[in-house]
Design a protein around this motif. Structure first.
Motif, PDB file in Angstrom:
ATOM      1  N   LEU A 155     -14.900  -6.213   1.606  1.00 35.22           N
ATOM      2  CA  LEU A 155     -15.158  -4.976   2.341  1.00 35.22           C
ATOM      3  C   LEU A 155     -15.452  -5.280   3.813  1.00 35.22           C
ATOM      4  O   LEU A 155     -16.613  -5.306   4.246  1.00 35.22           O
ATOM      5  N   HIS A 156     -14.390  -5.527   4.563  1.00 33.48           N
ATOM      6  CA  HIS A 156     -14.511  -5.809   5.993  1.00 33.48           C
ATOM      7  C   HIS A 156     -13.178  -5.524   6.671  1.00 33.48           C
ATOM      8  O   HIS A 156     -12.123  -5.567   6.016  1.00 33.48           O
ATOM      9  N   GLY A 157     -13.225  -5.214   7.972  1.00 32.35           N
ATOM     10  CA  GLY A 157     -11.987  -4.946   8.700  1.00 32.35           C
ATOM     11  C   GLY A 157     -12.227  -4.972  10.206  1.00 32.35           C
ATOM     12  O   GLY A 157     -13.377  -5.021  10.666  1.00 32.35           O
ATOM     13  N   ALA A 158     -11.126  -4.919  10.953  1.00 31.01           N
ATOM     14  CA  ALA A 158     -11.196  -4.994  12.413  1.00 31.01           C
ATOM     15  C   ALA A 158     -11.543  -3.630  13.006  1.00 31.01           C
ATOM     16  O   ALA A 158     -11.183  -2.585  12.451  1.00 31.01           O
ATOM     17  N   PRO A 199      -8.449  -1.330   6.485  1.00 33.37           N
ATOM     18  CA  PRO A 199      -7.632  -0.811   7.576  1.00 33.37           C
ATOM     19  C   PRO A 199      -8.311  -1.011   8.925  1.00 33.37           C
ATOM     20  O   PRO A 199      -9.526  -0.911   9.033  1.00 33.37           O
ATOM     21  N   GLU A 200      -7.492  -1.314   9.932  1.00 36.99           N
ATOM     22  CA  GLU A 200      -8.029  -1.489  11.287  1.00 36.99           C
ATOM     23  C   GLU A 200      -8.429  -0.137  11.856  1.00 36.99           C
ATOM     24  O   GLU A 200      -7.677   0.831  11.737  1.00 36.99           O
ATOM     25  N   LEU A 225     -12.936  -2.850  -1.871  1.00 38.46           N
ATOM     26  CA  LEU A 225     -12.092  -2.696  -0.694  1.00 38.46           C
ATOM     27  C   LEU A 225     -12.143  -1.274  -0.146  1.00 38.46           C
ATOM     28  O   LEU A 225     -12.514  -0.332  -0.842  1.00 38.46           O
ATOM     29  N   VAL A 226     -11.732  -1.148   1.126  1.00 40.95           N
ATOM     30  CA  VAL A 226     -11.488   0.161   1.722  1.00 40.95           C
ATOM     31  C   VAL A 226     -10.016   0.480   1.510  1.00 40.95           C
ATOM     32  O   VAL A 226      -9.144  -0.305   1.906  1.00 40.95           O
ATOM     33  N   ASP A 227      -9.733   1.611   0.883  1.00 41.69           N
ATOM     34  CA  ASP A 227      -8.354   2.059   0.648  1.00 41.69           C
ATOM     35  C   ASP A 227      -7.499   0.996  -0.042  1.00 41.69           C
ATOM     36  O   ASP A 227      -6.279   0.911   0.195  1.00 41.69           O
ATOM     37  N   GLY A 228      -8.112   0.143  -0.844  1.00 36.81           N
ATOM     38  CA  GLY A 228      -7.355  -0.875  -1.587  1.00 36.81           C
ATOM     39  C   GLY A 228      -6.796  -1.993  -0.719  1.00 36.81           C
ATOM     40  O   GLY A 228      -5.935  -2.739  -1.174  1.00 36.81           O
ATOM     41  N   ILE A 283     -13.851   3.811  -0.541  1.00 38.47           N
ATOM     42  CA  ILE A 283     -14.310   2.494  -0.984  1.00 38.47           C
ATOM     43  C   ILE A 283     -14.240   2.443  -2.497  1.00 38.47           C
ATOM     44  O   ILE A 283     -14.782   3.313  -3.189  1.00 38.47           O
ATOM     45  N   GLY A 284     -13.517   1.441  -2.999  1.00 41.00           N
ATOM     46  CA  GLY A 284     -13.342   1.358  -4.438  1.00 41.00           C
ATOM     47  C   GLY A 284     -13.141  -0.070  -4.904  1.00 41.00           C
ATOM     48  O   GLY A 284     -12.986  -0.999  -4.104  1.00 41.00           O
TER      49      GLY A 284
END
Ligand code: C2O
Ligand code: CU
Length: 500
Positions: free
Chosen positions: A165-168, A87-88, A79-82, A63-64
Motif C-alpha cells: 500500500l504505497h504509491g508516488a 496509482p500515481e 493495494l489501492v485499486d489492485g 483499498i482492498g
C-alpha cells in the motif's frame, strides 16, 4: 516553507495582503519580485486568491486485498485499486486535492501523505490524527497543495505498507524551471512472500537472534565505502515500479535527450544504492525540495527518501538501471533504452564509479536559515534492545501492536519555535528518521550552514549524531519516527505536540 521564505526575505506589503487573502492555505506565499530568473524559477509560488483552484481534484482510492506474484509466488497484498505500486497521484501547485478512501478490507487502514505539508487532521496517523478507517467505511482527505516536488503516500496502519500500500505523489510546479525532455517516476520497494506479521515474532525468538549475530551471508551489498551495512530483515525481492529484476521495468529515451528521474524509496525497510550504467546523474531535488545541482555517479536512498536526478541519454542501446539493497542480497533493476533497442544492458557487470552523493553535498539553492525566534533544543537518543526486539527513543517505546505496554512522552513545542534536534544514534544500525508536517534543515556538526538542505527524512548512521532544525509553523500532533517499518512497529517513534 513558504511562510519561512516570506519571513526571511522580509514580507512585502503585497505578500502580506496575499497572505491575508489566503485563508484556506494558511501558509501564504509570495511573488518573486526582483529575483534573478533562476531564483524566480525555483521560487515559483501560487498567488493566493487568484490562481487557487476553486474545485478540488477528485481521486478515489479503493483499498482492498489482492493476490499478486511480483516474485513469481502468489502472495497476499493490500493495494489501492489492485495496483502495485498504487496509482500515481499527479497534481499541480495550487490545486486542492480530495481523496476519498474506501476501505474494503476486513481490517482498518489509513493513508499518510509523506512529505506533504497538510493540516494535521489530514495526516493519516491512526490513533493520533484520526480514527483508523474501519472495514467497509470511507474517509475523505482534502487539502491544498502549496508545495511542489516528488512525494509519496502509504498506509500508516500496522504493516500494510510492506504489503504494497504505497504509491508516488507528484506535485508539478505552475512553471517548470528544469530543462528536460522526458520524465519517469521510479518507485523502489521491497517485497516479502510471507506475511510481514510473522517478522517481529520471528525476530523475538532466540534462534533468530543467534542468526542475526552471525556474519552476513555472501552476496550482501556493503556501503559505498565497502563497510558492512547492518540489517535485521531481508526481504525476498526488490521491485522497481512493481517489477522484479527477472522482468525489468523499461523506459525509453533518445540519445542526447535529458531525462528526469524521480526516484522514490518506498521500501518498508531497505536502503538502496542507485545508478544508471554509463550515465552521470545530476541531483536536482532531495525529498521534493530543490538543491543546487550536483553531479554524481551514484547515490544511496535511505528508506522513504526521494531524489530527482537528470541524466543525458548516452549512446543508442540498452543501459541497466540498478538499485541494490544495502546489507542484503538481490537487486531491483530496470532498463533505459533507445527506441527499438532490445535487451537489458549488461546486468552482470556493475561499475559504480567513485562519485557518491553525500548529505554534505546538498545545498538549498538559496539561504534556508530560519527567522530569528525562540529556540528549543532536544536530544533524542536512538536505542535498541535486540533480545526483545524493541527500538526506543530516549529509552521509551511508542505503543503499537508489538509494544502494547509502550509509553512515549510527547515532545512539547510552541508555534514559532525554532526546534533544534540532536539525534544520537547509539545503535549498530542506520535509522531513516522522518518528521511529519514540516521540512527540517539538515545541519552539519559545526551547526551553521546558511544553505542547509530541506528534507523530511534522513538516514542517521550508527554511532553518529545528526543535527536538524525546523520551524514550528504547523500546529497539531506530528509523528516523528524511524521509517524502517519494523523499527517503527517496535517502538521507535515520538510525537511533537504543539502546546500554548
Ligand atoms: Cu512516510 Cu510516518 O511516514
Ligand atoms: Cu530504525
Amino acid at each position: 516553507m513558504d511562510s519561512r521564505e516570506s519571513t526571511k526575505r522580509g514580507l512585502s506589503r503585497r505578500e502580506a495582503l496575499g497572505s491575508a487573502a489566503a485563508g484556506l492555505v494558511g501558509l501564504a506565499s509570495a511573488a518573486c519580485v526582483g529575483s534573478s530568473p533562476d531564483e524566480r524559477a525555483e521560487a515559483t509560488r501560487v498567488e493566493p486568491g487568484s490562481q487557487w483552484a476553486t474545485r478540488p481534484v477528485e481521486v478515489r482510492f479503493r483499498i482492498g486485498e489482492s493476490e499478486v506474484a511480483p516474485n513469481g509466488r502468489p502472495a497476499r497484498a493490500v493495494l489501492v485499486d489492485g495496483q502495485l505500486p498504487g496509482p500515481e497521484i499527479r497534481v499541480r501547485e495550487g490545486d486542492i486535492l480530495r481523496v476519498t478512501v474506501d476501505n474494503t478490507l476486513s481490517e482498518p487502514t489509513t493513508v499518510h501523505w509523506h512529505g506533504l505539508l497538510v493540516p494535521n487532521p489530514m495526516d493519516g496517523v491512526p490513533g493520533l490524527t484520526q480514527k483508523p478507517i474501519a472495514p467497509g467505511q470511507s474517509y475523505v482527505y482534502e487539502y491544498p497543495l502549496h508545495q511542489t516536488g516528488t512525494y509519496w503516500y502509504h498506509s500508516h496502519y500496522e504493516l500494510q505498507e510492506q504489503q504494497g500500500l504505497h504509491g508516488a505523489f507528484i506535485v508539478e510546479p505552475r512553471s517548470e524551471p528544469g530543462r528536460y525532455e522526458r520524465e519517469y517516476v521510479l518507485v523502489l520497494s521491497d517485497w516479502l512472500d510471507q506475511s510481514p506479521y510473522d517478522v517481529i515474532p520471528e525476530l523475538r525468538k532466540p534462534a533468530a537472534q543467534r542468526a542475526a549475530e552471525e556474519q552476513p551471508p555472501p552476496g550482501v551489498h556493503p556501503l559505498p565505502d565497502g563497510s558492512p551495512f547492518a540489517v535485521d530483515v531481508a526481504q525476498d525481492a526488490y521491485l522497481l515500479n512493481g517489477k522484479s529484476a527477472a522482468d525489468p521495468w523499461r523506459a525509453v529515451a533518445k540519445p542526447g535527450e535529458r531525462v528526469r528521474l524521480r526516484i522514490i524509496n518506498a521500501a518498508a525497510s531497505s536502503f538502496f544504492r542507485f545508478m544508471v550504467d554509463g550515465h552521470a546523474l545530476t541531483v536536482t531535488h532531495a525529498d521534493g525540495q530543490p538543491v543546487k545541482p550536483v553531479e554524481v555517479d551514484n547515490l544511496v536512498l535511505a528508506t522513504a527518501e526521494r531524489y530527482d536526478v537528470v541524466l543525458e541519454m548516452a549512446e543508442a542501446g540498452a543501459h541497466a538501471i540498478r538499485a541494490i539493497p544495502l546489507g542484503k542480497p538481490g537487486e531491483a533493476r530496470g532498463v533505459l533504452h533507445s527506441p527499438g533497442a532490445a535487451g537489458a544492458g549488461s546486468p552482470g557487470r556493475a561499475r559504480w564509479g567513485p562519485r557518491v552523493l553525500q548529505y554534505a553535498m546538498l545545498h538549498y539553492p538559496r539561504e534556508s536559515a530560519l527567522p530569528e525566534g525562540p529556540s528549543k533544543t532536544f536530544r533524542l537518543a536512538l536505542g535498541g534492545d535486540m533480545r526483545r526486539y524493541l527500538w526506543s527513543i530516549n529509552g521509551q517505546y511508542y505503543p503499537t501492536r508489538y509494544v502494547p505496554d509502550g509509553k512515549a512522552d510527547p515532545l512539547e513545542i510552541q508555534e514559532g519555535d525554532r526546534v533544534r534536534i540532536d539525534i544520537v544514534n547509539g545503535t549498530k544500525m542506520y535509522h531513516p528518521m522522518h518528521l511529519h508536517g514540516h521540512f527540517f534543515r539538515v545541519l552539519p556538526e559545526s551547526g551553521a550552514s546558511p544553505t542547509a538542505p530541506l528534507k523530511d527524512t534522513i538516514g542517521v548512521a550508527p554511532g553518529a549524531t545528526q543535527r536538524l532544525e525546523f520551524l514550528a509553523d504547523n500546529p497539531g500532533h506530528w509523528f516523528f519516527h524511524c521509517h524502517n517499518l519494523y523499527h517503527l512497529e517496535a517502538g521507535m517513534a515520538r510525537v511533537w505536540e504543539y502546546v500554548v
